[in-house]
Write a protein that holds these residues in place. Sequence first.
Motif, mmCIF file in Angstrom:
data_model
loop_
_atom_site.group_PDB
_atom_site.id
_atom_site.type_symbol
_atom_site.label_atom_id
_atom_site.label_comp_id
_atom_site.label_asym_id
_atom_site.label_seq_id
_atom_site.Cartn_x
_atom_site.Cartn_y
_atom_site.Cartn_z
ATOM 1 N N MET A 1 -28.733 25.597 -48.295
ATOM 2 C CA MET A 1 -29.206 24.241 -47.362
ATOM 3 C C MET A 1 -30.432 23.718 -47.623
ATOM 4 S SD MET A 1 -29.394 23.777 -43.320
ATOM 5 C CE MET A 1 -31.053 24.316 -43.345
ATOM 6 N N SER A 2 -30.562 22.364 -47.871
ATOM 7 C CA SER A 2 -31.978 21.859 -48.259
ATOM 8 C C SER A 2 -32.309 20.962 -47.138
ATOM 9 C CB SER A 2 -31.894 21.244 -49.612
ATOM 10 O OG SER A 2 -31.638 22.064 -50.793
ATOM 11 N N GLY A 3 -33.232 21.091 -46.654
ATOM 12 C CA GLY A 3 -33.748 19.824 -45.826
ATOM 13 C C GLY A 3 -33.041 20.004 -44.406
ATOM 14 N N GLY A 4 -32.249 19.086 -44.182
ATOM 15 C CA GLY A 4 -31.628 18.890 -43.070
ATOM 16 C C GLY A 4 -31.479 17.564 -42.386
ATOM 17 N N ILE A 5 -30.900 17.202 -41.336
ATOM 18 C CA ILE A 5 -31.008 15.768 -40.870
ATOM 19 C C ILE A 5 -32.368 15.620 -40.038
ATOM 20 C CG2 ILE A 5 -29.866 14.377 -39.134
ATOM 21 C CD1 ILE A 5 -27.256 15.895 -39.455
ATOM 22 N N VAL A 6 -33.154 14.586 -40.424
ATOM 23 C CA VAL A 6 -34.395 14.329 -39.951
ATOM 24 C C VAL A 6 -34.419 13.261 -38.887
ATOM 25 C CG1 VAL A 6 -35.623 15.472 -41.730
ATOM 26 C CG2 VAL A 6 -34.810 12.971 -42.011
ATOM 27 N N TYR A 7 -33.570 12.314 -38.793
ATOM 28 C CA TYR A 7 -33.537 11.266 -38.032
ATOM 29 C C TYR A 7 -32.143 10.805 -37.752
ATOM 30 C CZ TYR A 7 -33.882 6.346 -36.055
ATOM 31 O OH TYR A 7 -33.981 5.382 -35.311
ATOM 32 N N SER A 69 -31.175 12.001 -43.944
ATOM 33 C CA SER A 69 -31.348 13.274 -44.391
ATOM 34 C C SER A 69 -31.881 13.456 -45.805
ATOM 35 C CB SER A 69 -30.146 14.047 -44.258
ATOM 36 O OG SER A 69 -28.856 13.818 -45.196
ATOM 37 N N GLN A 70 -32.502 14.415 -46.422
ATOM 38 C CA GLN A 70 -32.611 14.614 -47.836
ATOM 39 C C GLN A 70 -31.307 14.490 -48.641
ATOM 40 O OE1 GLN A 70 -35.212 18.045 -48.828
ATOM 41 N NE2 GLN A 70 -36.359 17.757 -46.678
ATOM 42 N N GLU A 71 -31.402 13.918 -49.647
ATOM 43 C CA GLU A 71 -30.492 13.737 -50.685
ATOM 44 C C GLU A 71 -29.837 15.156 -50.880
ATOM 45 O OE1 GLU A 71 -28.738 10.673 -54.113
ATOM 46 O OE2 GLU A 71 -30.908 11.428 -53.918
ATOM 47 N N GLN A 72 -30.461 16.097 -51.316
ATOM 48 C CA GLN A 72 -30.223 17.591 -51.654
ATOM 49 C C GLN A 72 -29.354 18.081 -50.275
ATOM 50 O OE1 GLN A 72 -33.798 19.629 -52.380
ATOM 51 N NE2 GLN A 72 -33.937 18.957 -54.402
ATOM 52 N N PHE A 73 -29.420 17.801 -49.314
ATOM 53 C CA PHE A 73 -28.518 18.170 -48.181
ATOM 54 C C PHE A 73 -27.114 17.884 -48.094
ATOM 55 C CE2 PHE A 73 -27.495 18.213 -43.456
ATOM 56 C CZ PHE A 73 -27.603 19.482 -43.304
ATOM 57 N N GLY A 74 -26.838 16.737 -49.181
ATOM 58 C CA GLY A 74 -25.561 16.386 -49.171
ATOM 59 C C GLY A 74 -24.867 15.554 -48.170
ATOM 60 N N ARG A 75 -23.810 15.013 -48.286
ATOM 61 C CA ARG A 75 -23.152 14.032 -47.253
ATOM 62 C C ARG A 75 -22.075 14.694 -46.350
ATOM 63 N NH1 ARG A 75 -20.903 9.139 -49.852
ATOM 64 N NH2 ARG A 75 -20.367 10.606 -51.581
ATOM 65 N N ARG A 76 -21.666 15.933 -46.819
ATOM 66 C CA ARG A 76 -20.412 16.559 -45.946
ATOM 67 C C ARG A 76 -20.802 16.876 -44.446
ATOM 68 N NH1 ARG A 76 -19.554 20.576 -49.133
ATOM 69 N NH2 ARG A 76 -20.812 22.122 -47.788
ATOM 70 N N ARG A 77 -21.920 17.570 -44.244
ATOM 71 C CA ARG A 77 -22.440 17.939 -43.127
ATOM 72 C C ARG A 77 -22.899 16.623 -42.110
ATOM 73 N NH1 ARG A 77 -25.692 23.529 -42.841
ATOM 74 N NH2 ARG A 77 -26.046 23.146 -45.033
ATOM 75 N N PRO A 78 -23.719 15.580 -42.888
ATOM 76 C CA PRO A 78 -24.118 14.403 -42.037
ATOM 77 C C PRO A 78 -23.111 13.733 -41.604
ATOM 78 C CG PRO A 78 -25.488 14.838 -43.980
ATOM 79 C CD PRO A 78 -24.660 15.764 -43.985
ATOM 80 N N PHE A 79 -22.100 13.582 -42.229
ATOM 81 C CA PHE A 79 -20.760 12.614 -41.877
ATOM 82 C C PHE A 79 -19.997 13.631 -40.785
ATOM 83 C CE2 PHE A 79 -21.043 9.821 -45.360
ATOM 84 C CZ PHE A 79 -20.794 8.621 -44.533
ATOM 85 N N ALA A 80 -19.798 14.909 -40.839
ATOM 86 C CA ALA A 80 -19.441 15.801 -39.772
ATOM 87 C C ALA A 80 -20.260 15.544 -38.392
ATOM 88 C CB ALA A 80 -19.516 17.152 -40.125
#
Length: 218
Positions: A1-7, A69-80
């Motif tokens: 995991m990289s970064g995470g959701i920041v806003y 989020s940081q781009e490295q964090f991907g989009r799977r978890r942000p959309f979930a």
Amino acid sequence: MSGGIVYACISRGNIILAQHAEASGNMEVVAQKILQTISSENDQRMSYSHEQFIFNILVQGGVTYLSLSQEQFGRRRPFAFLNDISQRFNVAHGSTVRTAQRSAFQNSFGKVLKERVQYYSTRSEADLISKVQTDIEDLKQVVVKSLEKVMERGEKLEVLESKANNLSTQSKRFQKNATSIRRQECWKNCKINIIIGIIILIVLAIIIAAICGSIKCR
């Protein structure tokens, strides 16, 4: 995991009803600029990239849900995450959202946003949930667009400047530490090889001395 959701924020049009930020910066300003370009008439999902960051957006029932989020964090978890909070928000405030004013649900839903942001950013269980949801709704259909294309030409956009600088510093420190460790390991290996070489020379010297002594005795 990289970064995470920041806003993350929830809005009706460009009116932000609730939001949460994990770091300082001008995320709300940038979010409002993005929200002005999005139509909330139809349900949709989209992503906008900017430098090392990505804005993921879900529009459902006239309400827009946005995460950064940081781009490295991907989009799977942000959309979930967006799917999760949309369901929770609809249950809690779906009946009153159409007449709500700015920050109307900050007190009642801001804590929920904070808790879910931290959950999806740090908990491995969240990744399991998002994998299931990704199978149902394929993220490949979501086109990632450049944020600059939806902004005014020539406008300077600085997202999470303090956070980005901090990440850059951490990256340089990591690289420096990694180089130092590699050098230490290399020197350690060299010392071991030198010691082994000395031992071999000593053994050879003893053997040669023993042979020479034996010859002289004869």
